[in-house]
Design a protein around this motif. Structure first.
Motif, PDB file in Angstrom:
ATOM      1  N   LYS A 161     -13.813  -6.344   3.208  1.00 39.85           N
ATOM      2  CA  LYS A 161     -13.471  -5.593   1.855  1.00 39.85           C
ATOM      3  C   LYS A 161     -14.473  -4.962   1.316  1.00 39.85           C
ATOM      4  CE  LYS A 161     -13.836  -8.555  -1.908  1.00 39.85           C
ATOM      5  NZ  LYS A 161     -12.986  -9.480  -2.983  1.00 39.85           N
ATOM      6  N   SER A 168     -17.641   7.354  -5.181  1.00 38.52           N
ATOM      7  CA  SER A 168     -17.569   8.396  -4.299  1.00 38.52           C
ATOM      8  C   SER A 168     -18.693   9.287  -4.217  1.00 38.52           C
ATOM      9  CB  SER A 168     -16.339   9.114  -5.012  1.00 38.52           C
ATOM     10  OG  SER A 168     -15.893  10.363  -4.348  1.00 38.52           O
ATOM     11  N   GLU A 214     -14.294  10.260   2.544  1.00 39.18           N
ATOM     12  CA  GLU A 214     -13.754  10.274   1.214  1.00 39.18           C
ATOM     13  C   GLU A 214     -14.537  11.300   0.391  1.00 39.18           C
ATOM     14  OE1 GLU A 214     -13.169   9.311  -2.944  1.00 39.18           O
ATOM     15  OE2 GLU A 214     -14.842   9.314  -1.864  1.00 39.18           O
ATOM     16  N   GLN A 243      -4.749   4.136   9.400  1.00 36.48           N
ATOM     17  CA  GLN A 243      -4.022   3.425   8.070  1.00 36.48           C
ATOM     18  C   GLN A 243      -4.637   1.930   7.696  1.00 36.48           C
ATOM     19  OE1 GLN A 243      -2.766   6.165   6.478  1.00 36.48           O
ATOM     20  NE2 GLN A 243      -1.733   4.560   5.427  1.00 36.48           N
ATOM     21  N   LEU A 274      -8.288   2.873   6.261  1.00 41.65           N
ATOM     22  CA  LEU A 274      -8.201   3.292   4.911  1.00 41.65           C
ATOM     23  C   LEU A 274      -7.326   2.187   3.965  1.00 41.65           C
ATOM     24  CD1 LEU A 274      -6.911   6.926   5.526  1.00 41.65           C
ATOM     25  CD2 LEU A 274      -9.285   6.157   4.896  1.00 41.65           C
ATOM     26  N   GLY A 275      -6.763   1.206   4.483  1.00 43.01           N
ATOM     27  CA  GLY A 275      -5.994   0.105   3.863  1.00 43.01           C
ATOM     28  C   GLY A 275      -7.416  -0.523   3.013  1.00 43.01           C
ATOM     29  N   LEU A 299     -10.031   0.537   1.982  1.00 44.55           N
ATOM     30  CA  LEU A 299     -10.503   1.316   0.854  1.00 44.55           C
ATOM     31  C   LEU A 299      -9.520   1.217  -0.253  1.00 44.55           C
ATOM     32  CD1 LEU A 299     -12.480   3.455  -0.539  1.00 44.55           C
ATOM     33  CD2 LEU A 299     -11.393   5.160   0.670  1.00 44.55           C
ATOM     34  N   ASP A 300      -8.306   1.487   0.098  1.00 46.76           N
ATOM     35  CA  ASP A 300      -7.216   1.270  -0.979  1.00 46.76           C
ATOM     36  C   ASP A 300      -7.225  -0.037  -1.605  1.00 46.76           C
ATOM     37  OD1 ASP A 300      -6.104   3.644  -0.229  1.00 46.76           O
ATOM     38  OD2 ASP A 300      -4.580   3.287   1.231  1.00 46.76           O
ATOM     39  N   LEU A 301      -7.601  -0.966  -1.019  1.00 49.35           N
ATOM     40  CA  LEU A 301      -7.650  -2.284  -1.883  1.00 49.35           C
ATOM     41  C   LEU A 301      -8.761  -2.451  -2.647  1.00 49.35           C
ATOM     42  CD1 LEU A 301      -6.853  -5.393  -2.138  1.00 49.35           C
ATOM     43  CD2 LEU A 301      -8.470  -5.926  -0.027  1.00 49.35           C
ATOM     44  N   LYS A 344      -9.928   0.316  -4.560  1.00 50.59           N
ATOM     45  CA  LYS A 344      -9.592   0.980  -5.401  1.00 50.59           C
ATOM     46  C   LYS A 344      -8.749   0.177  -6.311  1.00 50.59           C
ATOM     47  CE  LYS A 344     -10.586   5.735  -3.503  1.00 50.59           C
ATOM     48  NZ  LYS A 344      -9.989   6.910  -2.986  1.00 50.59           N
ATOM     49  N   ALA A 345      -7.778  -0.103  -5.691  1.00 49.76           N
ATOM     50  CA  ALA A 345      -6.891  -1.195  -6.575  1.00 49.76           C
ATOM     51  C   ALA A 345      -7.364  -2.138  -7.533  1.00 49.76           C
ATOM     52  CB  ALA A 345      -5.605  -1.584  -5.527  1.00 49.76           C
ATOM     53  N   ARG A 369      -9.147  -0.606 -10.361  1.00 45.31           N
ATOM     54  CA  ARG A 369      -8.483  -0.239 -11.662  1.00 45.31           C
ATOM     55  C   ARG A 369      -7.934  -1.694 -12.044  1.00 45.31           C
ATOM     56  NH1 ARG A 369      -6.135   3.195  -7.512  1.00 45.31           N
ATOM     57  NH2 ARG A 369      -4.449   1.504  -6.881  1.00 45.31           N
TER      58      ARG A 369
END
Length: 195
Positions: free
Chosen positions: A8, A14, A60, A143, A146-147, A149-151, A153-154, A157
């Motif tokens: 992770k 960015s 990114e 995917q 990139l998952g 990175l998505d984790l 970012k979540a 937030r």
């Protein structure tokens, strides 16, 4: 099958910097096969983990419009080994980004001590040429990769949300979006007059 060498992201800025973590466990086959009886992470896979971290940082920065591939490793220095049970931290800084590619400085740490210091050069594949060779699918930014990175970012937030119970949190009864209860609201649900 593509192996992911990042568990992770701990930090992601960015176009600038990424910090990722990799936990080594005895469940990973390469630890048994590389040097039987001495479960160490191969240096090439440590570099691959830093390259995946850096590749996502580079990709990114361009909105993942380019296919980013590792072009060369001009410098790689190792100062120890990583074994099963260790936790590696990758820190990658984007030092140069151009239309043809990018350069990152990558470091791996164990318990705060420098394990590896690597310079990695990435190339952006020409779209028409890469489509001829590899087709339109982006084989670099899968995917699964990139998952990770998505984790991150979540999680970022979520860190910026007020804590549960904080009146500033959306939906809190005293928060900025609170609605005064109506006279027919009993607190157990809405009641309909005349029932």
């Amino acid at each position: 099958m593509r192996w992911i060498w990042i568990d992770k992201f701990l930090e992601f800025r960015s176009g600038e910097f990424a910090k990722a973590i990799k936990n080594l466990t005895l469940a990973e086959e390469h630890l048994h096969d590389h040097l039987p009886g001495y479960p160490v992470m191969p240096a090439s896979l440590i570099i691959e983990g830093m390259a995946q971290t850096g590749g996502i940082l580079v990709g990114e920065a361009n909105g993942f419009t380019e296919k980013v591939v590792l072009a060369k490793i001009p410098r790689a220095e190792f100062f120890g080994v990583a074994c099963a049970g260790d936790q590696m931290i990758y820190e990658v800084t984007l030092t140069d980004l151009r239309s043809e590619g990018a350069v990152v400085e990558a470091k791996a740490f164990l318990d705060g001590q420098l394990l590896a210091d690597v310079e990695i050069v990435f190339a952006h594949l020409d779209q028409s040429r890469s489509n001829q060779i590899f087709g339109p699918k982006n084989f670099v930014f899968t995917q699964q990769l990139l998952g990770v990175l998505d984790l991150a970012k979540a999680q970022e937030r979520a860190r910026h949300l007020p804590a549960p119970g904080d009146p500033a949190r959306p939906g809190h009864p005293e928060g900025p979006d609170a609605v005064a209860p109506s006279p027919t609201d009993t607190g157990k649900g809405l009641t309909v007059p005349g029932e």
